[in-house]
Structures are given as C-alpha cells and as structure tokens.
Scaffold this motif. Structure first.
Motif, PDB file in Angstrom:
ATOM      1  N   LEU A   1       0.858  -1.294   0.135  1.00 14.79           N
ATOM      2  CA  LEU A   1      -0.182  -0.024  -0.111  1.00 14.79           C
ATOM      3  C   LEU A   1       0.749   1.128   0.054  1.00 14.79           C
ATOM      4  O   LEU A   1       0.467   2.264  -0.615  1.00 14.79           O
ATOM      5  N   GLY A   2       2.244   1.388   0.478  1.00 16.03           N
ATOM      6  CA  GLY A   2       3.013   2.227   0.718  1.00 16.03           C
ATOM      7  C   GLY A   2       3.860   2.400  -0.519  1.00 16.03           C
ATOM      8  O   GLY A   2       4.903   3.091  -0.456  1.00 16.03           O
ATOM      9  N   HIS A   3       3.682   1.633  -1.363  1.00 14.22           N
ATOM     10  CA  HIS A   3       4.465   1.529  -2.657  1.00 14.22           C
ATOM     11  C   HIS A   3       6.173   1.428  -2.248  1.00 14.22           C
ATOM     12  O   HIS A   3       7.048   2.123  -2.948  1.00 14.22           O
ATOM     13  N   THR A   4       6.320   0.685  -1.169  1.00 10.63           N
ATOM     14  CA  THR A   4       7.653   0.623  -0.841  1.00 10.63           C
ATOM     15  C   THR A   4       8.012  -1.001  -0.801  1.00 10.63           C
ATOM     16  O   THR A   4       8.525  -1.788   0.135  1.00 10.63           O
ATOM     17  N   THR A   5       8.128  -1.482  -2.197  1.00 11.65           N
ATOM     18  CA  THR A   5       8.339  -3.011  -2.378  1.00 11.65           C
ATOM     19  C   THR A   5       9.648  -3.308  -2.296  1.00 11.65           C
ATOM     20  O   THR A   5       9.934  -4.472  -1.781  1.00 11.65           O
ATOM     21  N   GLY A   6      10.538  -2.310  -2.254  1.00 11.21           N
ATOM     22  CA  GLY A   6      12.074  -2.555  -1.910  1.00 11.21           C
ATOM     23  C   GLY A   6      12.269  -2.977  -0.451  1.00 11.21           C
ATOM     24  O   GLY A   6      13.122  -3.555  -0.347  1.00 11.21           O
ATOM     25  N   LYS A   7      11.490  -2.680   0.534  1.00 18.27           N
ATOM     26  CA  LYS A   7      11.458  -3.111   1.907  1.00 18.27           C
ATOM     27  C   LYS A   7      11.037  -4.625   2.178  1.00 18.27           C
ATOM     28  O   LYS A   7      11.260  -5.101   3.187  1.00 18.27           O
ATOM     29  N   ILE A   8      10.356  -5.335   1.022  1.00 12.35           N
ATOM     30  CA  ILE A   8       9.814  -6.675   1.136  1.00 12.35           C
ATOM     31  C   ILE A   8      11.155  -7.486   0.885  1.00 12.35           C
ATOM     32  O   ILE A   8      11.745  -7.452  -0.151  1.00 12.35           O
TER      33      ILE A   8
ATOM     34  N   ALA B   1       6.138  -4.123 -10.047  1.00 15.00           N
ATOM     35  CA  ALA B   1       4.976  -3.776 -11.410  1.00 15.00           C
ATOM     36  C   ALA B   1       3.720  -4.238 -11.096  1.00 15.00           C
ATOM     37  O   ALA B   1       2.611  -4.352 -11.885  1.00 15.00           O
ATOM     38  N   SER B   2       3.328  -4.507  -9.920  1.00 17.13           N
ATOM     39  CA  SER B   2       2.123  -5.178  -9.460  1.00 17.13           C
ATOM     40  C   SER B   2       0.964  -4.161  -9.776  1.00 17.13           C
ATOM     41  O   SER B   2       1.008  -2.661  -9.466  1.00 17.13           O
ATOM     42  N   LYS B   3      -0.016  -4.677  -9.865  1.00 20.72           N
ATOM     43  CA  LYS B   3      -1.367  -3.656  -9.958  1.00 20.72           C
ATOM     44  C   LYS B   3      -1.795  -3.086  -8.512  1.00 20.72           C
ATOM     45  O   LYS B   3      -2.542  -2.341  -8.185  1.00 20.72           O
ATOM     46  N   TRP B   4      -1.058  -3.680  -7.624  1.00 21.94           N
ATOM     47  CA  TRP B   4      -1.182  -3.227  -6.098  1.00 21.94           C
ATOM     48  C   TRP B   4      -0.833  -1.718  -6.147  1.00 21.94           C
ATOM     49  O   TRP B   4      -1.411  -0.725  -5.273  1.00 21.94           O
ATOM     50  N   SER B   5      -0.314  -1.164  -7.241  1.00 19.09           N
ATOM     51  CA  SER B   5       0.115   0.290  -7.264  1.00 19.09           C
ATOM     52  C   SER B   5      -0.929   1.191  -7.339  1.00 19.09           C
ATOM     53  O   SER B   5      -1.081   2.436  -7.037  1.00 19.09           O
ATOM     54  N   SER B   6      -2.336   0.499  -7.690  1.00 18.51           N
ATOM     55  CA  SER B   6      -3.450   1.428  -7.868  1.00 18.51           C
ATOM     56  C   SER B   6      -4.513   1.199  -6.782  1.00 18.51           C
ATOM     57  O   SER B   6      -5.373   2.104  -6.599  1.00 18.51           O
ATOM     58  N   VAL B   7      -4.114   0.317  -5.820  1.00 19.92           N
ATOM     59  CA  VAL B   7      -4.908   0.218  -4.385  1.00 19.92           C
ATOM     60  C   VAL B   7      -4.361   1.407  -3.454  1.00 19.92           C
ATOM     61  O   VAL B   7      -3.541   1.425  -3.081  1.00 19.92           O
ATOM     62  N   LYS B   8      -5.838   1.866  -2.906  1.00 21.35           N
ATOM     63  CA  LYS B   8      -5.593   2.865  -2.025  1.00 21.35           C
ATOM     64  C   LYS B   8      -5.878   2.510  -0.429  1.00 21.35           C
ATOM     65  O   LYS B   8      -5.471   2.944   0.407  1.00 21.35           O
ATOM     66  N   GLN B   9      -6.792   1.370  -0.792  1.00 23.07           N
ATOM     67  CA  GLN B   9      -7.085   0.974   0.692  1.00 23.07           C
ATOM     68  C   GLN B   9      -7.665  -0.572   0.792  1.00 23.07           C
ATOM     69  O   GLN B   9      -8.246  -0.991  -0.193  1.00 23.07           O
ATOM     70  N   ILE B  10      -7.486  -1.151   1.676  1.00 24.79           N
ATOM     71  CA  ILE B  10      -8.122  -2.580   1.881  1.00 24.79           C
ATOM     72  C   ILE B  10      -9.369  -2.469   2.653  1.00 24.79           C
ATOM     73  O   ILE B  10      -9.420  -1.879   3.890  1.00 24.79           O
ATOM     74  N   ARG B  11     -10.515  -2.746   1.880  1.00 28.46           N
ATOM     75  CA  ARG B  11     -11.913  -2.847   2.721  1.00 28.46           C
ATOM     76  C   ARG B  11     -12.161  -4.044   3.612  1.00 28.46           C
ATOM     77  O   ARG B  11     -12.795  -3.796   4.450  1.00 28.46           O
ATOM     78  N   SER B  12     -11.785  -5.292   3.133  1.00 36.34           N
ATOM     79  CA  SER B  12     -12.015  -6.297   4.078  1.00 36.34           C
ATOM     80  C   SER B  12     -11.161  -7.338   3.554  1.00 36.34           C
ATOM     81  O   SER B  12     -10.196  -7.333   2.646  1.00 36.34           O
TER      82      SER B  12
END
Length: 130
Positions: free
Chosen positions: A47-54, A73-84
């Motif tokens: 969510l924080g777009h800090t994939t280098g930390k993983i 390159a994941s489409k996670w980059s367009s996710v702003k929040q987790i709903r459930s």
C-alpha cells in the motif's frame, strides 16, 4: 443490492512465494501470530509503494493474473485501501494466504489473493523476477 459486473470490477491476483524472514524465524518457528505479522507488513509495504522493503528469496516467484512480474510492477500500485480481508495461516508449512477486497484510486473494488511463504533465517531483499 448492487450486482457485480465483470466490466465494472476487476480482480488482482497476486501469488507470491516469498521468503519473508526479516531476520526473525524460519517457517518451523514462525507461529500464527508471526505469519499474520508478515502478511500485515507485506500489505503495508504494498500500500505504501515500498516494495524494496519486502525481503524476497532469490528464487521468489511473483505472479499476477498468471503472468510472472516483478513485485514493483504489481497492480497493487493502484490500490488505495483494503476494505475487508480473510487471512489463513499455516505455521506447519510457513504459509499465509490472504483474500482481500480493496479499493483503487479510481474507486473500483478489486479482489486480491496473496500467498506468502515464510522461510529461512536470512533477510533477502531483492526485486528479482522469476
């Protein structure tokens, strides 16, 4: 109740086999709480777009909608929040599986399925595609 149409909603499926040891414990000593913590940290970094930390194992396999990709390159980059979310932890094999409903920056609802494998005692930090 709204009906979900394929044209309005899309799914993101991330199947990740990652070594997420963070110098802590290997799969045999990572209990349920440990696995859930790894999942929470993964979500936070995505969510924080800090994939280098993983921390990724050298042989990590990252797939999205059946295609091999790099994590950043994941489409996670367009996710702003987790709903459930539903999270399932298997401390015997060191796996944690998540099923998430999330919202994108554009306001669309997406599905994200993630499998993380916690293994090894080393802190791997890599963005290798496999």
């Amino acid at each position: 109740m709204r009906s979900l149409s394929v044209s309005k909603y899309f799914g993101i499926t991330v199947a990740a086999i990652l070594a997420l040891s963070l110098g802590r414990a290997d799969a045999t000593t990572c209990d349920r709480a440990c696995l859930l913590q790894h999942a929470a940290e993964f979500n936070s970094d995505m969510l924080g777009h800090t994939t280098g930390k993983i921390p990724l194992a050298p042989a990590a396999e990252i797939r999205e909608n059946t295609k091999t990709i790099s994590l950043d390159a994941s489409k996670w980059s367009s996710v702003k929040q987790i709903r459930s979310q539903g999270v399932f932890a298997d401390p015997i094999l060191g796996n944690v599986v998540e099923h998430l409903a999330a919202e994108t920056d554009a306001g669309k609802t997406v599905y994200i399925g993630t499998r993380l494998k916690v293994a090894g005692g080393k802190d791997y930090r890599s963005r290798n595609q496999l």
